[in-house]
Design a protein around this motif. Structure first.
Motif, PDB file in Angstrom:
ATOM      1  N   ALA A 126      33.412  17.754 -11.341  1.00  0.00           N
ATOM      2  CA  ALA A 126      34.865  17.677 -11.504  1.00  0.00           C
ATOM      3  C   ALA A 126      35.549  18.878 -10.856  1.00  0.00           C
ATOM      4  CB  ALA A 126      35.217  17.603 -12.992  1.00  0.00           C
ATOM      5  N   CYS A 127      34.988  20.079 -11.052  1.00  0.00           N
ATOM      6  CA  CYS A 127      35.576  21.277 -10.437  1.00  0.00           C
ATOM      7  C   CYS A 127      35.504  21.193  -8.916  1.00  0.00           C
ATOM      8  CB  CYS A 127      34.851  22.527 -10.927  1.00  0.00           C
ATOM      9  SG  CYS A 127      35.106  22.922 -12.676  1.00  0.00           S
ATOM     10  N   ALA A 128      34.361  20.748  -8.390  1.00  0.00           N
ATOM     11  CA  ALA A 128      34.212  20.623  -6.942  1.00  0.00           C
ATOM     12  C   ALA A 128      35.192  19.602  -6.375  1.00  0.00           C
ATOM     13  CB  ALA A 128      32.773  20.228  -6.597  1.00  0.00           C
ATOM     14  N   PHE A 129      35.416  18.516  -7.123  1.00  0.00           N
ATOM     15  CA  PHE A 129      36.374  17.507  -6.669  1.00  0.00           C
ATOM     16  C   PHE A 129      37.783  18.084  -6.615  1.00  0.00           C
ATOM     17  CE2 PHE A 129      39.505  14.223  -7.737  1.00  0.00           C
ATOM     18  CZ  PHE A 129      39.285  13.321  -6.701  1.00  0.00           C
ATOM     19  N   VAL A 130      38.159  18.865  -7.615  1.00  0.00           N
ATOM     20  CA  VAL A 130      39.501  19.459  -7.637  1.00  0.00           C
ATOM     21  C   VAL A 130      39.664  20.432  -6.465  1.00  0.00           C
ATOM     22  CG1 VAL A 130      41.037  20.982  -8.939  1.00  0.00           C
ATOM     23  CG2 VAL A 130      39.816  19.139 -10.112  1.00  0.00           C
ATOM     24  N   PHE A 131      38.648  21.248  -6.207  1.00  0.00           N
ATOM     25  CA  PHE A 131      38.729  22.186  -5.088  1.00  0.00           C
ATOM     26  C   PHE A 131      38.812  21.428  -3.767  1.00  0.00           C
ATOM     27  CE2 PHE A 131      37.374  25.269  -8.190  1.00  0.00           C
ATOM     28  CZ  PHE A 131      37.893  26.468  -7.728  1.00  0.00           C
TER      29      PHE A 131
END
Length: 284
Positions: free
Chosen positions: A261-266
């Motif tokens: 999820a964090c990688a997707f947001v970045f």
């Protein structure tokens, strides 16, 4: 005497046809909407995961159901894990990767641009970058511990090394892809070296640089687990490795999904920045 009447012949002049606007056909998937396809794919993956877990295709110890993972997420969110709250684990990982990204971007973009503009810079710097870039971070992880200790410095340095090369090589490739016609046209109009770099070189290399940053964040998140192996007691990577020692597969899945999820947001943030800074990408 006969009266002769001449009739003037009337020639019909065709009306000028209005210009017809022809829309250029797209090539490949450029500009096509894929949101619906992506959502459908994600739902199919979740359904396949749930089906495989319910039918016990893989023992539940190794493949928990989505409901088990969601339940474990609630428990970790409320009670924390391994002596720290979920917010502390996430903030520790975000601090490390954002610090490393800031250092890598600040150093890699100028060096990559210089390598693209100067053969001396490319000849000197290309060898060490190409030497360490293919190495997996775990290969030089022991050196980070020996040289820098087990504090935050070694973790951030490991992430910087992992993120530096993609950005640097992308900046170099962006400069080298610059058509020489643009440079000659700018020179013929009297552009100075600074104007040539500011208005021609850097805008041309910017799409490649942003692509390199997206790749670097992906590499950084994959390296995070290795970085947080170094005597950590906070972080998503630490949580995953700690849970794996006790075969707590549901906790491992929670950590993996949080990183995803964090990688997707970045990645989404870089895409938005790309749409803002280089709206012409793919249209020239």
């Amino acid at each position: 005497m006969t009266d002769i009447v001449e009739t003037a012949s009337v020639v019909a002049v065709p009306k000028a046809q209005e210009p017809r606007i022809v829309e250029m056909t797209r090539f490949g998937a450029s500009g096509s909407r894929t949101l619906a396809i992506s959502i459908l794919t994600g739902l199919l993956i979740i359904v396949a995961w749930w089906t495989a877990a319910r039918l016990a295709v893989v023992p539940r110890l190794f493949l928990p159901t989505p409901q088990d993972v969601l339940t474990q997420f609630r428990l970790i969110f409320n009670d924390g894990y391994a002596g720290a709250s979920l917010g502390e684990h996430i903030s520790a990982s975000l601090f490390r990767i954002l610090t490393a990204a800031a250092i890598a971007i600040t150093a890699a973009i100028p060096i990559g641009l210089l390598m693209g503009l100067s053969r001396w810079a490319k000849g000197i710097l290309d060898v060490p970058i190409e030497f360490y870039w293919p190495l997996p971070p775990l290969a030089y992880l022991p050196l980070m511990i020996i040289w820098l200790g087990i504090g935050e410095t070694s973790k951030v340095t490991l992430l910087v090394l992992a993120m530096f090369a993609p950005i640097c090589l992308s900046a170099q490739a962006g400069v080298r892809s610059l058509p020489i016609e643009r440079v000659n046209a700018a020179r013929s109009l009297g552009a100075s070296r600074l104007q040539l770099f500011r208005d021609i070189v850097f805008p041309t290399a910017l799409p490649e640089i942003l692509t390199g940053i997206r790749i670097a964040f992906g590499v950084g998140w994959s390296t995070l687990v290795a970085a947080e192996l170094i005597a950590s007691n906070r972080g998503i990577g630490y949580m995953i490795m700690s849970a794996s020692h006790f075969l707590a597969t549901d906790v491992v899945f929670v950590g993996i999904l949080i990183i995803a999820a964090c990688a997707f947001v970045f990645g989404l943030a870089v895409r938005l920045l790309e749409a803002l800074l280089v709206p012409w990408k793919g249209r020239l």
